[in-house]
Design a protein around this motif. Structure first.
Motif, PDB file in Angstrom:
ATOM      1  N   ALA A 223       0.917  -1.159  -0.007  1.00 54.16           N
ATOM      2  CA  ALA A 223      -0.536  -0.134  -0.141  1.00 54.16           C
ATOM      3  C   ALA A 223       0.840   1.433  -0.011  1.00 54.16           C
ATOM      4  O   ALA A 223       0.531   2.196  -0.486  1.00 54.16           O
ATOM      5  CB  ALA A 223      -0.726   0.366   1.105  1.00 54.16           C
ATOM      6  N   ARG A 224       2.081   1.463   0.476  1.00 55.77           N
ATOM      7  CA  ARG A 224       2.794   3.042   0.630  1.00 55.77           C
ATOM      8  C   ARG A 224       3.755   2.699  -0.377  1.00 55.77           C
ATOM      9  O   ARG A 224       3.610   3.965  -0.850  1.00 55.77           O
ATOM     10  CB  ARG A 224       4.003   2.375   2.151  1.00 55.77           C
ATOM     11  CG  ARG A 224       4.817   3.322   1.942  1.00 55.77           C
ATOM     12  CD  ARG A 224       4.080   4.966   1.808  1.00 55.77           C
ATOM     13  NE  ARG A 224       3.381   4.816   3.122  1.00 55.77           N
ATOM     14  CZ  ARG A 224       2.571   6.351   3.350  1.00 55.77           C
ATOM     15  NH1 ARG A 224       2.191   6.830   2.562  1.00 55.77           N
ATOM     16  NH2 ARG A 224       2.115   5.398   4.759  1.00 55.77           N
ATOM     17  N   ARG A 225       3.662   1.732  -1.228  1.00 53.28           N
ATOM     18  CA  ARG A 225       4.558   1.446  -2.391  1.00 53.28           C
ATOM     19  C   ARG A 225       3.546   2.199  -3.582  1.00 53.28           C
ATOM     20  O   ARG A 225       3.869   3.205  -4.415  1.00 53.28           O
ATOM     21  CB  ARG A 225       5.199   0.194  -2.832  1.00 53.28           C
ATOM     22  CG  ARG A 225       5.471   0.641  -4.395  1.00 53.28           C
ATOM     23  CD  ARG A 225       6.446  -0.566  -4.385  1.00 53.28           C
ATOM     24  NE  ARG A 225       5.148  -1.833  -4.547  1.00 53.28           N
ATOM     25  CZ  ARG A 225       5.591  -3.294  -4.060  1.00 53.28           C
ATOM     26  NH1 ARG A 225       6.195  -2.825  -2.454  1.00 53.28           N
ATOM     27  NH2 ARG A 225       4.411  -3.935  -4.358  1.00 53.28           N
ATOM     28  N   THR A 226       2.183   1.617  -3.529  1.00 50.89           N
ATOM     29  CA  THR A 226       1.259   1.893  -4.457  1.00 50.89           C
ATOM     30  C   THR A 226       1.058   3.614  -3.769  1.00 50.89           C
ATOM     31  O   THR A 226       0.587   4.555  -5.519  1.00 50.89           O
ATOM     32  CB  THR A 226       0.260   1.554  -4.343  1.00 50.89           C
ATOM     33  OG1 THR A 226       0.274  -0.374  -4.551  1.00 50.89           O
ATOM     34  CG2 THR A 226      -1.031   1.777  -5.338  1.00 50.89           C
ATOM     35  N   VAL A 227       0.669   4.199  -2.704  1.00 49.68           N
ATOM     36  CA  VAL A 227       0.262   5.174  -2.398  1.00 49.68           C
ATOM     37  C   VAL A 227       1.588   6.641  -3.117  1.00 49.68           C
ATOM     38  O   VAL A 227       1.120   7.822  -3.917  1.00 49.68           O
ATOM     39  CB  VAL A 227       0.451   5.570  -0.817  1.00 49.68           C
ATOM     40  CG1 VAL A 227       0.308   7.036  -0.736  1.00 49.68           C
ATOM     41  CG2 VAL A 227      -0.990   5.045  -0.673  1.00 49.68           C
ATOM     42  N   ASN A 228       2.760   5.615  -3.175  1.00 44.86           N
ATOM     43  CA  ASN A 228       3.662   6.485  -3.816  1.00 44.86           C
ATOM     44  C   ASN A 228       3.923   6.564  -4.377  1.00 44.86           C
ATOM     45  O   ASN A 228       4.112   7.679  -5.526  1.00 44.86           O
ATOM     46  CB  ASN A 228       5.720   6.324  -3.230  1.00 44.86           C
ATOM     47  CG  ASN A 228       5.650   6.105  -1.225  1.00 44.86           C
ATOM     48  OD1 ASN A 228       4.353   7.288  -0.781  1.00 44.86           O
ATOM     49  ND2 ASN A 228       5.905   5.255  -0.775  1.00 44.86           N
ATOM     50  N   GLU A 229       3.996   6.034  -5.604  1.00 38.39           N
ATOM     51  CA  GLU A 229       3.749   5.686  -7.092  1.00 38.39           C
ATOM     52  C   GLU A 229       2.709   7.028  -7.444  1.00 38.39           C
ATOM     53  O   GLU A 229       3.064   7.179  -8.635  1.00 38.39           O
ATOM     54  CB  GLU A 229       3.439   4.487  -7.598  1.00 38.39           C
ATOM     55  CG  GLU A 229       4.990   2.975  -7.034  1.00 38.39           C
ATOM     56  CD  GLU A 229       4.675   1.923  -7.624  1.00 38.39           C
ATOM     57  OE1 GLU A 229       3.344   1.464  -8.202  1.00 38.39           O
ATOM     58  OE2 GLU A 229       5.276   1.219  -7.767  1.00 38.39           O
TER      59      GLU A 229
END
Length: 307
Positions: A223-229
């Motif tokens: 989730a954190r990676r997806t939000v950052n992307e």
């Protein structure tokens, strides 16, 4: 309104098991709703215990206010009024806290927890609308909890997205004992797809709850990676349950689940620290996680803030 504390935000813990410990009326299928109906003072005590333990957000005791737990007749006659009562009780405790405590309006699965195949898009809006109407005057934000699929989560999201209050959708994950493989919702949907869909629909963040702690970390990282992307500023939250692993059953509410002995406050705190490192900014507990766990999380935050 900003949700995030300068370090991290503390959500409360589970309601049903705490009510049972306090001596409140407690049985299946009504679960935590029974206290709201028969002995609401216990609900106030539970909210107060979480405020005293350091929670920044307390959650309305509205999870059980659905037809399959109350019965269709009682839901039709009393559902909205009971939701209003749940909101009033939480609001009174938050307002008397002497510090900023937010009230989250809990919107549960309208049909059955953990059963994405039992979701009916045509019937859900009626149930959700009744809860929203009762809760809306009393809450600061919406917490759409224990959603097994994006169909569930986004249906509830659409009911509240335009009312000016922040909305957070919390998904429950596949967590069978010994599970390996990528993190998935109980529907089988990949976490990254669920996060993208949920943020695109306007949610202020994506949480994960009511699953064993062992499966939460990967979901938080994805989730954190997806939000950052996506270049977004969405909140990522996590609040696990303490249920012992149990095989799937076709009988709803066949019994009250056992609680794991290894998830005492000290051990649960290790998971909290891991999730914060993975990118969560809101942490708390679900079923079987009580005020003593929340107090341990508050102590962790105080230690981190100390010079």
């Amino acid at each position: 309104m900003t949700l995030n504390h300068p370090s991290f935000t503390i959500l409360d813990g589970g309601m049903g098991r705490l009510l049972e410990r306090l001596g409140a009326p407690f049985r299946l299928p009504e679960w935590s709703a029974l206290s709201l109906i028969e002995a609401p003072d216990y609900v106030t005590q539970a909210h107060q215990a979480y405020v005293d333990s350091g929670a920044d957000i307390i959650t309305t005791n509205s999870y059980g206010l659905v037809p399959h737990m109350l019965g269709e007749k009682r839901f039709a006659a009393e559902g909205r009024a009971l939701a209003d009562r749940a909101g009033r009780l939480a609001r009174a405790v938050a307002d008397a806290a002497g510090r900023r405590v937010l009230v989250a309006g809990s919107l549960p699965p309208p049909f059955e927890s953990y059963r994405p195949e039992r979701f009916h898009a045509d019937g859900a809006p009626r149930i959700i609308a009744s809860l929203v109407a009762g809760l809306r005057p009393h809450v600061d934000l919406w917490l759409i909890e224990t959603q097994s699929s994006t169909a569930e989560g986004l249906t509830a999201l659409s009911a509240v997205i335009g009312d000016g209050k922040p909305v957070f959708v919390s998904y429950t994950l596949k967590d069978e004992d010994g599970r390996t493989g990528p993190a998935e919702l109980r529907s089988g949907e990949p976490v990254d797809e669920a996060v993208r869909k949920t943020l695109a629909a306007g949610a202020g963040g994506v949480f994960f709850n009511c699953s064993q702690p062992e499966v939460m970390g990967e979901a938080v990282r994805i989730a954190r990676r997806t939000v950052n992307e996506a270049g977004a500023s969405a909140a990522i939250g996590v609040y696990a349950n303490a249920f012992a692993p149990e095989p799937p059953s076709d009988t709803p509410y066949a019994g009250i689940s056992d609680i794991r002995a290894d998830l005492d406050p000290a051990n649960y705190l290790k998971w909290i620290e891991s999730w914060l490192g993975d990118g969560a900014c809101v942490v708390g507990g679900c079923c079987g996680i009580g005020p003593e766990h929340i107090d341990a999380i508050r102590t962790l935050r105080e230690v981190r803030k100390a010079p």
